[in-house]
Design a protein around this motif. Structure first.
Motif, PDB file in Angstrom:
ATOM      1  N   PHE A  89     -10.347  14.814  18.623  1.00  0.00           N
ATOM      2  CA  PHE A  89      -8.944  15.197  18.522  1.00  0.00           C
ATOM      3  C   PHE A  89      -8.650  16.680  18.757  1.00  0.00           C
ATOM      4  O   PHE A  89      -7.588  17.010  19.257  1.00  0.00           O
ATOM      5  N   PRO A  90      -9.531  17.591  18.371  1.00  0.00           N
ATOM      6  CA  PRO A  90      -9.254  18.997  18.680  1.00  0.00           C
ATOM      7  C   PRO A  90      -9.202  19.193  20.196  1.00  0.00           C
ATOM      8  O   PRO A  90      -9.906  18.494  20.920  1.00  0.00           O
ATOM      9  N   PRO A  91      -8.378  20.098  20.704  1.00  0.00           N
ATOM     10  CA  PRO A  91      -7.625  21.109  19.971  1.00  0.00           C
ATOM     11  C   PRO A  91      -6.257  20.639  19.480  1.00  0.00           C
ATOM     12  O   PRO A  91      -5.577  21.378  18.784  1.00  0.00           O
ATOM     13  N   LYS A  92      -5.839  19.413  19.845  1.00  0.00           N
ATOM     14  CA  LYS A  92      -4.522  18.936  19.418  1.00  0.00           C
ATOM     15  C   LYS A  92      -4.410  18.885  17.891  1.00  0.00           C
ATOM     16  O   LYS A  92      -3.444  19.358  17.311  1.00  0.00           O
ATOM     17  N   VAL A  93      -5.394  18.246  17.250  1.00  0.00           N
ATOM     18  CA  VAL A  93      -5.417  18.092  15.790  1.00  0.00           C
ATOM     19  C   VAL A  93      -6.857  18.318  15.341  1.00  0.00           C
ATOM     20  O   VAL A  93      -7.779  17.761  15.930  1.00  0.00           O
ATOM     21  N   SER A  94      -7.029  19.122  14.305  1.00  0.00           N
ATOM     22  CA  SER A  94      -8.400  19.426  13.863  1.00  0.00           C
ATOM     23  C   SER A  94      -9.083  18.195  13.265  1.00  0.00           C
ATOM     24  O   SER A  94      -8.425  17.292  12.745  1.00  0.00           O
ATOM     25  N   VAL A 139      -7.555  15.287  10.668  1.00  0.00           N
ATOM     26  CA  VAL A 139      -7.662  13.849  10.935  1.00  0.00           C
ATOM     27  C   VAL A 139      -8.317  13.165   9.745  1.00  0.00           C
ATOM     28  O   VAL A 139      -7.864  12.106   9.292  1.00  0.00           O
ATOM     29  N   SER A 140      -9.357  13.767   9.200  1.00  0.00           N
ATOM     30  CA  SER A 140     -10.033  13.213   8.034  1.00  0.00           C
ATOM     31  C   SER A 140      -9.090  13.116   6.834  1.00  0.00           C
ATOM     32  O   SER A 140      -9.055  12.097   6.142  1.00  0.00           O
ATOM     33  N   LEU A 141      -8.317  14.163   6.594  1.00  0.00           N
ATOM     34  CA  LEU A 141      -7.353  14.148   5.481  1.00  0.00           C
ATOM     35  C   LEU A 141      -6.306  13.056   5.683  1.00  0.00           C
ATOM     36  O   LEU A 141      -5.931  12.358   4.730  1.00  0.00           O
ATOM     37  N   ARG A 201       0.839  -1.200   0.000  1.00  0.00           N
ATOM     38  CA  ARG A 201       0.000   0.000   0.000  1.00  0.00           C
ATOM     39  C   ARG A 201       0.870   1.246   0.000  1.00  0.00           C
ATOM     40  O   ARG A 201       1.989   1.239   0.477  1.00  0.00           O
ATOM     41  N   ASP A 202       0.310   2.322  -0.510  1.00  0.00           N
ATOM     42  CA  ASP A 202       0.947   3.625  -0.407  1.00  0.00           C
ATOM     43  C   ASP A 202       1.090   3.968   1.075  1.00  0.00           C
ATOM     44  O   ASP A 202       0.209   3.669   1.880  1.00  0.00           O
ATOM     45  N   LEU A 203       2.187   4.600   1.428  1.00  0.00           N
ATOM     46  CA  LEU A 203       2.469   4.897   2.836  1.00  0.00           C
ATOM     47  C   LEU A 203       1.400   5.795   3.464  1.00  0.00           C
ATOM     48  O   LEU A 203       0.973   5.556   4.596  1.00  0.00           O
ATOM     49  N   ASN A 204       0.951   6.815   2.748  1.00  0.00           N
ATOM     50  CA  ASN A 204      -0.103   7.684   3.295  1.00  0.00           C
ATOM     51  C   ASN A 204      -1.399   6.915   3.518  1.00  0.00           C
ATOM     52  O   ASN A 204      -2.088   7.131   4.517  1.00  0.00           O
ATOM     53  N   GLY A 217      -5.599   9.416   3.484  1.00  0.00           N
ATOM     54  CA  GLY A 217      -4.320   9.301   2.804  1.00  0.00           C
ATOM     55  C   GLY A 217      -3.956  10.503   1.966  1.00  0.00           C
ATOM     56  O   GLY A 217      -3.058  10.431   1.133  1.00  0.00           O
ATOM     57  N   VAL A 218      -4.627  11.624   2.194  1.00  0.00           N
ATOM     58  CA  VAL A 218      -4.397  12.839   1.408  1.00  0.00           C
ATOM     59  C   VAL A 218      -3.184  13.610   1.929  1.00  0.00           C
ATOM     60  O   VAL A 218      -2.482  14.261   1.164  1.00  0.00           O
ATOM     61  N   ARG A 219      -2.919  13.530   3.232  1.00  0.00           N
ATOM     62  CA  ARG A 219      -1.816  14.263   3.854  1.00  0.00           C
ATOM     63  C   ARG A 219      -0.881  13.315   4.588  1.00  0.00           C
ATOM     64  O   ARG A 219      -1.275  12.213   4.964  1.00  0.00           O
ATOM     65  N   SER A 220       0.341  13.804   4.825  1.00  0.00           N
ATOM     66  CA  SER A 220       1.335  13.084   5.626  1.00  0.00           C
ATOM     67  C   SER A 220       1.554  13.853   6.927  1.00  0.00           C
ATOM     68  O   SER A 220       1.778  15.062   6.886  1.00  0.00           O
TER      69      SER A 220
END
Length: 94
Positions: A26-31, A35-37, A2-5, A41-44
């Motif tokens: 997860f907020p306020p640590k991570v929006s 988290v959805s992105l 699989r792709d890493l992301n 697999g859209v973001r690293s």
């Protein structure tokens, strides 16, 4: 393989659901949006983000990274991966 992301996203989602958490926990640590992105697999993530995510889930950051690589390489098991890392760490310390 699989792709890493994608593998990271699946690992994050599996650990999040296993901890009975929603993306909105997860907020306020991570929006929630980030988290959805990540889960799609859209973001690293950065190391700091991995640390924040793991803290909210209640696992060690290495657990999240290890789960990612186990997802990416399903033919590998936890023991093999940890043995490899342990050998590499010992080589670096010599």
């Amino acid at each position: 393989m699989r792709d890493l992301n994608d593998a990271f996203g699946k690992a994050l989602r599996d650990l999040r659901l296993g901890a009975n958490l929603a993306q909105t926990d997860f907020p306020p640590k991570v929006s929630r949006e980030y988290v959805s992105l990540l889960e799609r697999g859209v973001r690293s993530p950065s190391l700091e983000t991995i640390d924040d995510l793991a803290g909210v889930i209640g696992v060690h950051p290495l657990t999240l990274v290890l789960q990612c690589y186990l997802t990416r390489e399903p033919e590998t098991n936890v023991k093999q991966l940890l043995d490899e890392v342990q050998r590499e760490i010992r080589l670096e310390m010599i």
